[in-house]
Motif scaffolding. Structure first.
Motif, short mmCIF file in Angstrom:
data_model
loop_
_atom_site.label_atom_id
_atom_site.label_comp_id
_atom_site.label_asym_id
_atom_site.label_seq_id
_atom_site.Cartn_x
_atom_site.Cartn_y
_atom_site.Cartn_z
N HIS A 96 0.83 -1.20 0.00
CA HIS A 96 0.00 0.00 0.00
C HIS A 96 0.87 1.26 0.00
O HIS A 96 2.06 1.22 0.32
N THR A 97 0.25 2.35 -0.38
CA THR A 97 0.96 3.63 -0.48
C THR A 97 0.18 4.73 0.23
O THR A 97 -1.04 4.67 0.37
N PHE A 98 0.92 5.72 0.65
CA PHE A 98 0.37 6.99 1.14
C PHE A 98 0.83 8.04 0.14
O PHE A 98 2.03 8.28 -0.01
N ILE A 99 -0.11 8.61 -0.60
CA ILE A 99 0.22 9.53 -1.69
C ILE A 99 -0.34 10.92 -1.38
O ILE A 99 -1.54 11.07 -1.15
N GLN A 100 0.54 11.92 -1.40
CA GLN A 100 0.10 13.30 -1.34
C GLN A 100 0.06 13.86 -2.76
O GLN A 100 1.02 13.68 -3.52
N VAL A 101 -1.02 14.51 -3.12
CA VAL A 101 -1.11 15.20 -4.41
C VAL A 101 -1.35 16.67 -4.12
O VAL A 101 -2.35 17.03 -3.48
N ASP A 102 -0.42 17.54 -4.56
CA ASP A 102 -0.54 18.95 -4.23
C ASP A 102 -1.37 19.71 -5.26
O ASP A 102 -1.90 19.13 -6.22
N VAL A 244 -3.40 17.41 -13.41
CA VAL A 244 -4.19 17.23 -12.20
C VAL A 244 -3.49 16.26 -11.24
O VAL A 244 -3.40 16.50 -10.04
N ASP A 245 -2.97 15.14 -11.77
CA ASP A 245 -2.36 14.11 -10.93
C ASP A 245 -1.41 13.29 -11.80
O ASP A 245 -1.83 12.66 -12.76
N THR A 246 -0.12 13.29 -11.46
CA THR A 246 0.90 12.62 -12.28
C THR A 246 1.15 11.17 -11.85
O THR A 246 2.04 10.52 -12.41
N THR A 247 0.36 10.64 -10.92
CA THR A 247 0.68 9.35 -10.29
C THR A 247 0.90 8.22 -11.31
O THR A 247 1.84 7.46 -11.19
N ALA A 248 0.06 8.09 -12.31
CA ALA A 248 0.14 6.93 -13.22
C ALA A 248 0.71 7.28 -14.59
O ALA A 248 0.59 6.47 -15.52
N ALA A 249 1.34 8.42 -14.71
CA ALA A 249 1.82 8.85 -16.03
C ALA A 249 2.80 7.86 -16.64
O ALA A 249 2.65 7.42 -17.79
#
Length: 306
Positions: A96-102, A244-249
């Motif tokens: 699991h992950t803890f992800i902050q998106v600014d 908006v969110d680069t998590t899965a780029a």
């Protein structure tokens, strides 16, 4: 033909924040979301969505999940019409992950491996027994026993794609000479080649000189992407989108590029489709949920940045 992603499956806890939390700071999140994720699952999602209505290729996923908390991950795989037979289930927490998106869409990630680091030789042998010469295998650095997986995949004649993320020095001890295609960013390319971070041409040259039988896909941030193999070098720019969110780029790019190549597309077209897909993904929230379908990418009218 089969493509298997032998990788991580994570439960992503995503917190939207005004800025990344600073040392000693307590910060109120604007929003909290839970998504199925992990490089293995995200890239598999991209593989299935990139495949679209094309036939003749079977997408598979292998990895470990927790018996008590892995239902969200198994359901995500079922929802993409991929068989769950190659999943190991363990009496331990799933990754699991803890992800902050600014506010700018950039992310900061804390990762716990959990069941992703519980692969065994017997399990790996059982997974690889389903694949044969010419099938594709995709690997990242979020699972254990990569050295064994690479060696056994090579023995079976699989085409090995390796995304060495997250990078750590132990990667250099892997049998990387068996890798057929590296998918790397600038820092990863420099670390693998043992050179300072330089311009794209220098990095491409350094990696292909060290691993002469491999091709290299090098992502260059705002400068797009470059590819090099024995036949030449190819480039593609970036598209103009609101981030908006680069998590899965990166995972989106990887999945699309590999499927496009498996379908016989030339490198230039594969880079175009993969770049469009990753641009669409960063314009949406979440990891796997942000990955577009092939039809969306085909209809895409994004303009390249100047």
């Amino acid at each position: 033909m089969k493509i298997v992603n032998f990788g991580s499956l994570n439960i992503d806890h995503v917190y939207t924040v005004p800025h990344f939390v600073r040392p000693g700071e307590t910060l109120a999140a604007v929003r909290r979301d839970i998504f199925p994720g992990g490089k293995g699952l995200n890239q598999t999602t991209a593989l299935t969505r990139a495949l679209g209505k094309a036939s003749g290729i079977e997408i598979c996923i292998a990895g470990g999940i927790g018996k008590n908390d892995g239902a969200i991950l198994k359901q995500a795989i079922i929802d993409m019409n991929v068989d769950t037979a190659l999943l190991g289930e363990y009496d331990a927490p799933s990754g699991h992950t803890f992800i902050q998106v600014d506010a700018s869409g950039q992310n900061s990630i804390v990762y716990y491996a959990g069941t992703n680091k519980m692969q065994t030789k017997d399990f790996i042998d059982g997974v690889l027994a389903h694949f044969s010469k010419g099938d594709f295998i995709i690997l990242q650095n979020e699972i254990n026993m990569l050295d064994y997986i690479i060696e056994k995949a090579h023995e079976r004649g699989l085409v090995i794609f390796f995304n060495p993320s997250p990078f750590e020095k132990s990667i250099l001890d892997l049998p990387l000479h068996y890798v057929d295609c590296f998918l790397v960013n600038e820092v990863e390319a420099a670390d693998i080649a043992g050179v300072p971070v330089g311009n794209g041409d220098e990095l491409l040259r350094a990696v292909t000189q060290k691993f002469s039988s491999a091709s290299v896909v090098l992502t260059l941030g705002k400068h797009g992407v470059a590819y090099k193999d024995a036949s030449g070098t190819y480039r593609h720019g970036v598209y103009d989108v609101d981030v908006v969110d680069t998590t899965a780029a990166g995972d989106t790019f990887t999945g699309y590029f590999i499927v496009c190549r498996a379908l016989g597309m030339p490198v230039e077209k594969a880079l175009e489709y993969a770049s469009k897909a990753s641009s669409i993904a960063v314009s949406r929230k979440g990891a796997s949920p942000s990955i577009p379908t092939f039809d969306e990418v085909e209809r895409c009218t994004l303009a390249l940045k100047n």
